[in-house]
Design a protein around this motif. Structure first.
Motif, short mmCIF file in Angstrom:
data_model
loop_
_atom_site.label_atom_id
_atom_site.label_comp_id
_atom_site.label_asym_id
_atom_site.label_seq_id
_atom_site.Cartn_x
_atom_site.Cartn_y
_atom_site.Cartn_z
N UNK A 168 -103.72 19.11 64.29
CA UNK A 168 -102.27 19.27 64.26
C UNK A 168 -101.72 19.40 62.84
N UNK A 169 -102.62 19.61 61.86
CA UNK A 169 -102.20 19.72 60.46
C UNK A 169 -102.86 20.94 59.82
N UNK A 170 -102.13 21.58 58.91
CA UNK A 170 -102.71 22.68 58.14
C UNK A 170 -102.23 22.62 56.70
N UNK A 171 -103.01 23.26 55.85
CA UNK A 171 -102.61 23.52 54.47
C UNK A 171 -102.27 25.00 54.39
N UNK A 172 -101.09 25.29 53.88
CA UNK A 172 -100.72 26.66 53.58
C UNK A 172 -101.03 26.90 52.11
N UNK A 173 -101.88 27.87 51.84
CA UNK A 173 -102.20 28.22 50.47
C UNK A 173 -101.38 29.47 50.13
N UNK A 174 -100.43 29.30 49.24
CA UNK A 174 -99.53 30.38 48.86
C UNK A 174 -100.00 30.95 47.53
N UNK A 175 -100.51 32.15 47.60
CA UNK A 175 -101.22 32.75 46.48
C UNK A 175 -100.30 33.17 45.34
N UNK A 176 -100.96 33.52 44.27
CA UNK A 176 -100.29 34.16 43.15
C UNK A 176 -100.04 35.62 43.53
N UNK A 177 -99.67 36.44 42.56
CA UNK A 177 -99.32 37.84 42.81
C UNK A 177 -100.50 38.70 43.27
N UNK A 178 -101.71 38.17 43.18
CA UNK A 178 -102.89 38.93 43.60
C UNK A 178 -103.18 38.80 45.08
N UNK A 179 -102.44 37.93 45.76
CA UNK A 179 -102.50 37.83 47.21
C UNK A 179 -103.80 37.28 47.77
#
Length: 166
Positions: A41-52
């Protein structure tokens, strides 16, 4: 507003990604799933730099989080328009300013909202987010909006301090 030469510098790492690509809320996302028992029921969202998320570095980092028991989602909130990896090369003439004008929050943020809403429909109730450079700004926004419970950033860009933190 922070933005510097380090936003488009670095190296491309080597390795073999272990995750998979999937549409989540209509947004292409790289998913790294632990092979060990983990909280579903848990996640980590990894929000990238400009390289996606297309850059192998982000995929390998997500895989590392998964190896440590954290399901990690890397949404392509740049809508398949990341800065190309060759912009990292010395002497690159890539125009970051022009690229940034094409990727304002009005274009990129809705993808994050779609992913979060779709994950909630799948039973995810707790979100952590980690953001790097361009993605760091969105970690602050998601935390201020109450959409995530845990926030971590490295080298967040495009922040106006103190306005954006109030």
């Amino acid at each position: 507003m922070s933005l510097c030469k380090d936003c488009v510098s670095g190296v491309v790492h080597e390795g073999t990604p272990e995750g998979k690509w999937e549409q989540i809320g209509g947004v292409n996302s790289y998913i790294a799933t632990p092979t060990i028992e983990y909280p579903k029921d848990k996640v980590v969202l990894l929000l990238t730099d400009v390289f996606g998320p297309q850059l192998i570095n982000s995929q390998l980092l997500a895989d590392s989080f998964a190896k440590n028991g954290f399901m990690t989602i890397v949404p392509d909130y740049l809508i398949n328009d990341p800065i190309p990896p060759d912009a990292l090369n010395p002497g690159s003439t890539f125009d970051l300013g022009t690229w940034l004008q094409k990727h304002p929050a009005e274009i990129t943020r809705p993808a994050l909202n779609k992913v979060i809403a779709a994950l909630k429909q799948r039973g995810i109730v707790r979100f952590a987010a980690t953001g790097y450079c361009f993605g760091g700004r969105y970690v602050f926004d998601l935390a201020i909006d109450g959409l995530i419970q845990v926030a971590a950033t490295s080298h967040p860009s495009l922040l106006k301090i103190p306005e954006d933190l109030e």
